[in-house]
Structures are given as C-alpha cells and as structure tokens.
Design an enzyme around this catalytic site. Structure first.
Site, PDB file in Angstrom:
ATOM      1  N   GLU A   1       3.762   9.302   1.243  1.00 17.76           N
ATOM      2  CA  GLU A   1       2.565   9.356   0.393  1.00 17.76           C
ATOM      3  C   GLU A   1       1.309   9.313   1.248  1.00 17.76           C
ATOM      4  O   GLU A   1       1.231   8.561   2.228  1.00 17.76           O
ATOM      5  CB  GLU A   1       2.558   8.227  -0.635  1.00 17.76           C
ATOM      6  CG  GLU A   1       2.344   6.845  -0.052  1.00 17.76           C
ATOM      7  CD  GLU A   1       2.026   5.793  -1.100  1.00 17.76           C
ATOM      8  OE1 GLU A   1       0.828   5.514  -1.332  1.00 17.76           O
ATOM      9  OE2 GLU A   1       2.981   5.224  -1.656  1.00 17.76           O
TER      10      GLU A   1
ATOM     11  N   LYS B   1       6.302  -0.453  -8.275  1.00 13.83           N
ATOM     12  CA  LYS B   1       5.878  -0.882  -6.936  1.00 13.83           C
ATOM     13  C   LYS B   1       5.362  -2.314  -7.038  1.00 13.83           C
ATOM     14  O   LYS B   1       4.304  -2.561  -7.617  1.00 13.83           O
ATOM     15  CB  LYS B   1       4.778   0.070  -6.449  1.00 13.83           C
ATOM     16  CG  LYS B   1       3.958  -0.411  -5.279  1.00 13.83           C
ATOM     17  CD  LYS B   1       2.820   0.576  -5.017  1.00 13.83           C
ATOM     18  CE  LYS B   1       1.767   0.009  -4.098  1.00 13.83           C
ATOM     19  NZ  LYS B   1       0.696   1.006  -3.815  1.00 13.83           N
TER      20      LYS B   1
END
Length: 209
Positions: free
Chosen positions: A44, A133
C-alpha cells in the site's frame, strides 16, 4: 476474482502488508520489486506520500498481476475513486469511516479499514469491509487481539498495524492475528532496494519464529 478471494489469496501467500509511506514515483517500481522479492504480496502507498496515485499506477502496472496493490490513509469517498482509476485494488484507512468502506466495496475493491474496538469492527463489517486493521497496535497487546477474536467472525482477517517487529509477531499470531501491516520497519524514504528487500525478508522469516 472477487475482492475477498483476492485478499485471501494474497494473505495465504504471505500475511504481511508493506506500507511504503513516502515513496516517490521515481523509486516506486524498484522498491515494489524489492518488497515482492522479499516475499511480501500486498503493498500500500499511503495517500500522504508524494504523488501517491502515480506511484500506485506504476506499481499496478509492474506488479498488479503478482501482488495486491493499493492505497493507505484513504479518508474520503473521492479518494476511493481516484485510487481505483489509478489501478489500485485495496483501500486501507486508519479509521472506521462507513462511507469510505461502502464506496470501496461498491467499486469492487478490497476494503481494510482501521478499528480499535469491537463496536468499530462490527460497524466496518456491516458497511462491507473485507478485513480489519487493528490500529494503533502499540496500545493493543496480544491479549487484546485474543479478546477481539472471541467476538469477531473467524473468517474475517484481523491485521495488526503499529510497532510490529520481526521478533514480536509470534505472540500476536498465537493470539489469533491473521497478519500484519509493516511501516518504517520495512521501508523508510531514501533506503535502497537492497535494504528494503533484506528488511522484507526479515519479516517473512519472523512469521515462523
């Protein structure tokens, strides 16, 4: 392949996400290849990096058939569309924003929002999140992960992010974590591709330690 299948496939190959905050388009391909060579299959680019959409596009073109590429620090619905248009396939956020989550899911992208409480986790899943997350993990011990796992659906990946080192992953895995997001431990701006590859390899080895 639908978003959940894509996520599960890449996590099964390696349950680590490389967060390359601060990468530039000039360095993106070399750093991405180094991370991939080190064994990590999800990358990412946080949107507070320089020209992040350009870097995402570069990585999507060079690695998109071998790895899951996308954006972190995604804070708005408009950002979701921009990441999709750049070629990104995963949307990661530090927070639980149900509009961003729903937009990512509707766009056919993997949604992995941040959460810190069971209430936030269930709200995220209701909005369409594919993974959760746990952030910031510096303030969440393995015991917290174990408690979360007691109530969250077993099929939902829980990724621990914040303060993760090769030597402290085993306790989180034993508590039920599905994987980890790695920031400055795997990449800092200015590091060479060789340095990044070595750091990625160290984290991969840490999974079995």
């Amino acid at each position: 392949m639908n978003p959940n299948e894509e996520l599960q496939r890449r996590l099964s190959e390696c349950p680590l996400v490389a967060i390359i905050r601060g990468v530039t388009p000039t360095d993106a391909e070399a750093i991405g290849e180094a991370i991939y060579g080190g064994g990590i299959r999800i990358i990412e680019v946080p949107l507070n990096s320089p020209d992040p959409l350009e870097s995402i596009g570069i990585l999507a073109r060079s690695l998109g058939d071998r790895a899951l590429i996308g954006a972190g620090t995604v804070l708005s619905v408009d950002d979701v569309a921009r990441v999709r248009d750049a070629g990104g396939r995963i949307i990661v956020s530090p927070n639980t924003d149900t509009e961003v989550i729903a937009a990512a899911a509707a766009a056919g992208l993997v949604s992995a929002p941040g959460f810190y409480t069971p209430s936030e986790g269930f709200e995220a899943l209701k909005a369409g999140a594919h993974a959760l997350k746990l952030f910031p993990a510096e303030a969440a011990s393995p015991a917290v992960v174990k408690a979360m796992r007691a109530v969250l659906p077993k099929t939902v990946p829980v990724l621990v992010v914040g303060g993760v080192k090769p030597g402290n992953m085993r306790a989180y895995l034993d508590a039920g974590a599905s994987g980890f997001g790695l920031g400055s431990g795997v990449y800092k701006p200015g590091q060479s591709a060789a340095e990044v590859a070595a750091q990625a390899e160290a984290y991969v080895r840490g999974l079995s330690g």
